[in-house]
Design a protein around this motif. Structure first.
Motif, PDB file in Angstrom:
ATOM      1  N   GLN A  54       1.924   1.135   6.042  1.00  0.00           N
ATOM      2  CA  GLN A  54       1.313   1.142   4.723  1.00  0.00           C
ATOM      3  C   GLN A  54      -0.203   1.155   4.873  1.00  0.00           C
ATOM      4  O   GLN A  54      -0.747   0.526   5.781  1.00  0.00           O
ATOM      5  N   TRP A  61      -5.067  -0.595  -1.589  1.00  0.00           N
ATOM      6  CA  TRP A  61      -4.343  -1.850  -1.779  1.00  0.00           C
ATOM      7  C   TRP A  61      -4.335  -2.643  -0.466  1.00  0.00           C
ATOM      8  O   TRP A  61      -4.615  -3.848  -0.443  1.00  0.00           O
ATOM      9  N   GLY A  72      -4.165   2.439   2.601  1.00  0.00           N
ATOM     10  CA  GLY A  72      -4.804   2.753   1.334  1.00  0.00           C
ATOM     11  C   GLY A  72      -5.603   1.584   0.800  1.00  0.00           C
ATOM     12  O   GLY A  72      -5.770   0.551   1.454  1.00  0.00           O
ATOM     13  N   GLY A  97       0.826  -1.195   0.000  1.00  0.00           N
ATOM     14  CA  GLY A  97       0.000   0.000   0.000  1.00  0.00           C
ATOM     15  C   GLY A  97       0.863   1.248   0.000  1.00  0.00           C
ATOM     16  O   GLY A  97       2.077   1.186  -0.201  1.00  0.00           O
ATOM     17  N   THR A  98       0.225   2.366   0.217  1.00  0.00           N
ATOM     18  CA  THR A  98       0.924   3.649   0.245  1.00  0.00           C
ATOM     19  C   THR A  98       1.719   3.763   1.536  1.00  0.00           C
ATOM     20  O   THR A  98       1.186   3.542   2.620  1.00  0.00           O
ATOM     21  N   LYS A 150      -7.531   7.083   6.471  1.00  0.00           N
ATOM     22  CA  LYS A 150      -6.850   5.911   5.898  1.00  0.00           C
ATOM     23  C   LYS A 150      -6.493   4.904   6.981  1.00  0.00           C
ATOM     24  O   LYS A 150      -6.727   3.709   6.835  1.00  0.00           O
ATOM     25  N   ASP A 164       3.476   5.570   4.579  1.00  0.00           N
ATOM     26  CA  ASP A 164       3.403   6.801   5.368  1.00  0.00           C
ATOM     27  C   ASP A 164       4.784   7.028   5.977  1.00  0.00           C
ATOM     28  O   ASP A 164       5.215   6.251   6.828  1.00  0.00           O
TER      29      ASP A 164
END
Length: 180
Positions: A70, A74, A72, A61-62, A106, A64
């Motif tokens: 991670q 995904w 988001g 995922g995204t 999120k 941070d």
């Protein structure tokens, strides 16, 4: 610790998600060679992967950069397709009516997805994390199976947990030696 936790609160009725985390761990029902760790934390994944008895999966995922986690879409979609025996979660706060808080939407969605995928949910928090500093509500205290806190936890939090029927375990700091 398991006996101490049972002594603090009366036993509560069986709940489909409550499976006796400590009883299983202490009863030998968990085979450490088959233990799988699923995490959104890059540092946790790196440290856990050094243990040959663990299989470690990072959800992706995204990233941070503030906490190397991670999140988001995904990450949430990954959580929809797996089953978690025990989810260990953290919070950014706890309200006076027992709502668990996350720092942002999120993080809240990922925590909620992890709870939904889990059979057992354990909140691990030091007393500072239990002040109502979070922004987004993602769960209620009574959805937890266990609460693990430090000795500085307030009487108000212990009362909330007792009213919600959540067993509380107080962790004792480890004494470690630092090499010169």
């Amino acid at each position: 610790m398991a006996r101490r936790g049972r002594g603090v609160h009366p036993p509560r009725p069986a709940h489909p998600r409550r499976r006796g985390l400590l009883r299983r761990a202490h009863g030998g029902a968990i085979n450490s060679a088959a233990l799988q760790v699923v995490t959104t934390s890059i540092p946790v994944a790196l440290v856990a992967s050094r243990n040959a008895e663990l299989s470690v999966y990072n959800l992706g995922g995204t990233v941070d950069p503030d906490d190397d986690s991670q999140s988001g879409q995904w990450t949430r979609e990954s959580l929809e397709h797996i089953r978690i025996d025990t989810a260990f979660i953290s919070v950014s706060g706890l309200t006076s009516d027992g709502q668990l808080l996350a720092t942002n939407p999120k993080a809240a969605r990922v925590k909620r997805a992890a709870m939904d995928a889990a059979t057992t949910v354990v909140l691990i928090a030091n007393h500072d994390q239990l002040d109502a500093h979070g922004l987004v509500k993602f769960a209620q205290l009574d959805e937890l199976d266990h609460l693990v806190v430090d000795a500085g936890v307030s009487h108000a939090v212990l009362t909330l947990a007792a009213e919600a029927g959540v067993p509380v375990l107080c962790a004792v700091p480890l004494e470690t030696e630092v090499a010169p």
